[in-house]
Design an enzyme around this catalytic site. Structure first.
Site, mmCIF file in Angstrom:
data_model
loop_
_atom_site.group_PDB
_atom_site.id
_atom_site.type_symbol
_atom_site.label_atom_id
_atom_site.label_comp_id
_atom_site.label_asym_id
_atom_site.label_seq_id
_atom_site.Cartn_x
_atom_site.Cartn_y
_atom_site.Cartn_z
ATOM 1 N N GLU A 407 24.600 55.795 26.146
ATOM 2 C CA GLU A 407 24.667 54.273 25.077
ATOM 3 C C GLU A 407 23.443 54.456 23.999
ATOM 4 O O GLU A 407 23.926 53.659 23.003
ATOM 5 C CB GLU A 407 23.961 53.289 26.298
ATOM 6 C CG GLU A 407 24.851 52.779 27.264
ATOM 7 C CD GLU A 407 25.036 54.084 28.493
ATOM 8 O OE1 GLU A 407 25.754 53.461 29.354
ATOM 9 O OE2 GLU A 407 24.141 54.733 28.612
ATOM 10 N N GLN A 429 29.847 49.206 28.872
ATOM 11 C CA GLN A 429 30.757 48.928 29.851
ATOM 12 C C GLN A 429 30.101 47.753 30.922
ATOM 13 O O GLN A 429 31.128 47.060 31.242
ATOM 14 C CB GLN A 429 30.818 50.144 30.900
ATOM 15 C CG GLN A 429 31.900 50.336 31.547
ATOM 16 C CD GLN A 429 32.176 51.704 32.017
ATOM 17 O OE1 GLN A 429 31.215 52.059 33.075
ATOM 18 N NE2 GLN A 429 33.171 52.482 31.738
ATOM 19 N N PHE A 430 28.954 47.711 30.847
ATOM 20 C CA PHE A 430 28.232 46.345 31.570
ATOM 21 C C PHE A 430 26.946 46.277 30.780
ATOM 22 O O PHE A 430 26.417 47.176 30.272
ATOM 23 C CB PHE A 430 27.966 46.757 32.958
ATOM 24 C CG PHE A 430 29.153 46.816 33.918
ATOM 25 C CD1 PHE A 430 29.769 45.727 34.573
ATOM 26 C CD2 PHE A 430 29.827 48.071 34.124
ATOM 27 C CE1 PHE A 430 30.919 46.033 35.191
ATOM 28 C CE2 PHE A 430 30.807 48.344 34.990
ATOM 29 C CZ PHE A 430 31.353 47.499 35.622
ATOM 30 N N ALA A 431 26.730 44.962 30.554
ATOM 31 C CA ALA A 431 25.555 44.447 29.750
ATOM 32 C C ALA A 431 24.308 45.345 30.167
ATOM 33 O O ALA A 431 23.425 45.494 29.627
ATOM 34 C CB ALA A 431 25.352 42.957 29.905
ATOM 35 N N ASP A 432 24.067 45.495 31.673
ATOM 36 C CA ASP A 432 22.936 46.046 32.252
ATOM 37 C C ASP A 432 22.744 47.357 31.527
ATOM 38 O O ASP A 432 21.604 47.874 31.359
ATOM 39 C CB ASP A 432 23.312 46.417 33.615
ATOM 40 C CG ASP A 432 23.736 45.142 34.391
ATOM 41 O OD1 ASP A 432 23.030 44.469 35.277
ATOM 42 O OD2 ASP A 432 24.900 44.508 34.150
ATOM 43 N N PHE A 433 23.786 48.151 31.111
ATOM 44 C CA PHE A 433 23.792 49.646 30.572
ATOM 45 C C PHE A 433 23.062 49.555 29.395
ATOM 46 O O PHE A 433 22.601 50.631 28.851
ATOM 47 C CB PHE A 433 24.822 50.220 30.778
ATOM 48 C CG PHE A 433 25.819 50.276 31.948
ATOM 49 C CD1 PHE A 433 24.845 50.100 33.156
ATOM 50 C CD2 PHE A 433 27.088 50.764 32.156
ATOM 51 C CE1 PHE A 433 25.413 50.280 34.494
ATOM 52 C CE2 PHE A 433 27.463 50.815 33.156
ATOM 53 C CZ PHE A 433 26.968 50.727 34.664
ATOM 54 N N HIS A 474 25.245 45.583 37.841
ATOM 55 C CA HIS A 474 26.395 45.220 37.133
ATOM 56 C C HIS A 474 26.565 43.838 36.949
ATOM 57 O O HIS A 474 27.558 43.310 36.679
ATOM 58 C CB HIS A 474 27.452 45.916 37.703
ATOM 59 C CG HIS A 474 27.566 47.193 37.959
ATOM 60 N ND1 HIS A 474 27.021 47.841 38.822
ATOM 61 C CD2 HIS A 474 28.237 48.081 37.240
ATOM 62 C CE1 HIS A 474 27.176 49.473 38.750
ATOM 63 N NE2 HIS A 474 27.983 49.580 37.849
#
Length: 668
Positions: A407, A429-433, A474
């Protein structure tokens, strides 16, 4: 050994086929930064400058690399690469003004030393975190490659910087994408005071190139002819055959990390040994022995450069201290964006939230030929949510790019694309990442325009939110991480119509935009959406319901939870405001509604402490206090990570507490 010894005891120069004119120009070019540095050290002792990071002893690297590149090829230097700036012939008074924080510098007094870039001279300076510039170089090189321009990009870091994760990500990306980047590693023995054997265990840094499948070379960084000849040949080859190359320049830092830190930690014998390999003294002796340089010419060089330094210092000293206003400072945080409204047509189709995102993205790709999409699995697979499914067939792999799992490096590459005149969309891919790419978002993208007038034309799409049993890694809705950071824009639509129009605006906007898309809405919310390309301005909330009892202010999935509550309790008479845009935020709609109703309930899916609604609560308290008939109330999720099991997730979310909180406020 806890230090590095020179490669050889003395420097051996090979003229090859270089003309005497070239040989002399390299000498004069090295001499200029050395004489500037010597002057700066005097000024430092006199208290006329505040700090200095010396590159004395490393001039051959900066000069050799810069002279090997074309003037229109980008270089990303560090704080010991004064020779890059002087070799690109930046007027000295501008450099001196930069170091004094004056207006003729490059950052309007907002940053110091070499923390700046200049498109005029194709130099992109460092930030203190070191690593991000490596990935930025990837993006610049990618833009050249996509535009079919046969250009090389050179980026510098020290051996200490190679320990950062950004180094790995940048080299891996460059290798996978065959990007023409020269990764120039100045191995000068110490990271501040930490010797190389405490930094890495491979024998040579160039050996790391093997792991990335790239060509790598070790060069005597004190030998100007070896640097210039080797890099010139490689650059020419890379223009014809684009690929990354890792260069380890063996050199030594003859002064402290910065002057205040000193060199007491360096063995005295080692200092003496490297002093014998001084790049300028050795090269001068060689030129004198060969009859290429005379003492008279050398004296003329010294005299002319010292005169230039003194004259330009005087110009910088005579320049008044920089002055600004609060309005100027605030206006420079973002690049000016002349919003252009594209009207929707009357023809619509009933589509899902996810379809609206995909449709907007596809139409933006057609509108902007310089827009590049990057993300994990977004090409053949279409992304984990299938938003870019079918894009590859229409737009090709150049513009729809699968990325490694990196990222940070990809956000940096997006910044590089922007620097080189392109637009970028990064799908987390997910905002968490995004936490793995947090540094370049908040320290590079957010600050570049304020620091040196460089836009970050980047949209980061953020699939977010709970309600689908995805668990702690996620499911976050982490918009508050970014609304706090000046320079970023944050958008969070709740409906398909808004999602499409706001995404189009985000891509048009030259500023960095975090675009939040709630995953639970992707396939559950439908709406009639115009089929054509249209835009919606940022900072304009939507008034979904009108009433007199209370103002409900929210965004994202909670908008729908409130609508469900109001449908279940039709006797409730409220204003319902969907913010849509969090930065900028529609203060007028908020204040006008609260002044009308006298009560405000602020709802977020996030936990309350430190959230967006906490700031809105404070704003209402400051601007509408005399209109309030009750305290401003906030409702958010539990102060815990987001659990996986359905019953625990339902307990975590506040959706079932909306009615009770409303009644508490109304009955106050």
């Amino acid at each position: 050994m806890n230090f590095q010894s020179p490669l050889t005891s003395r420097l051996l120069f090979d003229k090859q086929n270089h003309s005497n004119e070239t040989l002399l120009s390299l000498y004069r070019a090295m001499l200029k930064p050395r004489l500037i540095e010597e002057k700066m050290l005097i000024l430092l002792r006199q208290g006329k400058i505040s700090k200095w990071f010396s590159g004395i002893g490393q001039e051959a690297i900066s000069i050799g690399v810069t002279h090997s590149l074309h003037p229109d090829e980008y270089i990303l230097p560090m704080h010991r690469n004064l020779g890059v700036f002087t070799a690109r012939e930046i007027p000295l008074f501008r450099l001196f003004s930069q170091w004094q924080g004056k207006a003729s510098g490059f950052t309007k007094g907002r940053d110091r030393s070499f923390h700046f870039g200049t498109q005029e001279f194709k130099i992109i300076g460092m930030i203190s975190h070191l690593g991000p510039q490596l990935g930025v170089a990837d993006g610049i090189a990618l833009a050249h490659k996509l535009k079919k321009e046969n250009k090389v990009t050179a980026v510098f870091t020290g051996e200490g910087g190679t320990s950062e994760g950004d180094f790995h990500e940048a080299l891996n990306i460059a290798s996978v994408w065959d990007l023409p980047v020269l990764f120039c590693i100045e191995n000068n023995g110490y990271g501040l005071s930490t010797p190389t054997n405490e930094q890495y265990r491979c024998e040579n840094i160039k050996d790391r190139g093997i792991g990335y499948g790239m060509e790598a070379h070790q060069i005597d960084g004190n030998n100007i002819l070896e640097v210039f000849s080797k890099v010139s040949g490689l650059a020419e080859s890379m223009r014809a055959n684009p690929r990354p190359v890792l260069l380890e320049f063996k050199t030594f830092r003859m002064r402290g990390h910065e002057e205040a830190s000193g060199t007491k930690y360096v063995p005295e014998d080692l200092m003496k040994e490297w002093a014998l390999k001084d790049p300028i003294n050795n090269y001068k002796s060689f030129l004198l022995e060969e009859g290429i340089l005379s003492e008279e010419t050398d004296n003329e060089y010294h005299s002319a450069i010292k005169k230039e330094i003194d004259e330009n210092l005087l110009l910088a000293y005579e320049e008044p201290a920089i002055n600004s206003s609060e309005i100027n400072e605030l206006n420079d945080v973002y690049q000016s964006f002349d919003y252009k409204h594209f009207e929707e047509n009357k023809k619509g189709e009933n589509i899902r939230f996810i379809d609206a995102i995909s449709q907007g993205l596809k139409q933006s790709m057609r509108k902007h030929n310089n827009l590049v999409l990057m993300g994990q699995d977004i090409a053949d697979y279409g992304g984990v949510f299938k938003i870019t499914e079918g894009f590859l067939e229409e737009f090709g792999k150049d513009r729809v790019r699968n990325t490694p799992i990196c990222e940070s490096g990809i956000v940096e590459a997006a910044m590089g694309l922007s620097i080189n005149g392109m637009k970028a969309m990064v799908e987390m891919q997910f905002a968490d990442f995004v936490s793995s790419g947090f540094n370049p978002v908040v320290n590079y993208l957010a600050k570049s325009h304020y620091r040196w007038n460089q836009s970050a034309d980047v949209v980061i799409r953020m699939p977010c939110g709970a309600g689908i049993g995805a668990g702690p890694f996620h499911s976050q809705t982490n918009e508050a991480w970014f609304t706090k950071t000046p320079g970023l824009k944050v958008v969070y639509p709740a409906f398909p119509y808004d999602a499409k129009g706001l995404l189009n605006t985000a891509i048009n906007d030259p500023n960095p935009v975090l675009f939040f898309e709630h995953k639970a809405l992707y396939r559950t919310i439908r709406q009639d959406v115009p089929t054509n390309y249209y835009t919606i301005p940022f900072g304009k909330a939507a008034l979904l319901k009108e009433g007199e009892q209370v103002s409900i202010i929210t965004y994202g999935a909670p908008v729908h939870w409130v609508l469900e509550t109001l449908e279940a309790f039709p006797e409730l008479n409220v204003d319902l405001i969907d913010l849509r845009s969090l930065k900028p935020i529609d203060e007028d709609s908020i204040f006008n509604s609260v002044k009308k109703t006298g009560r405000a309930l602020l709802i977020t899916e996030d936990s309350v402490f430190g959230s967006v609604i906490s700031d809105i609560s404070a704003m209402i308290n400051e601007k509408c206090f005399e209109y309030l008939d009750a305290p401003v109330m906030r409702l958010g999720s539990l102060e815990t990570p987001i659990p996986f099991a359905a019953n625990l997730e339902n307990q975590y979310l506040m959706k079932n507490k909306i009615h009770d909180k409303l009644m508490e406020l109304i009955d106050y």
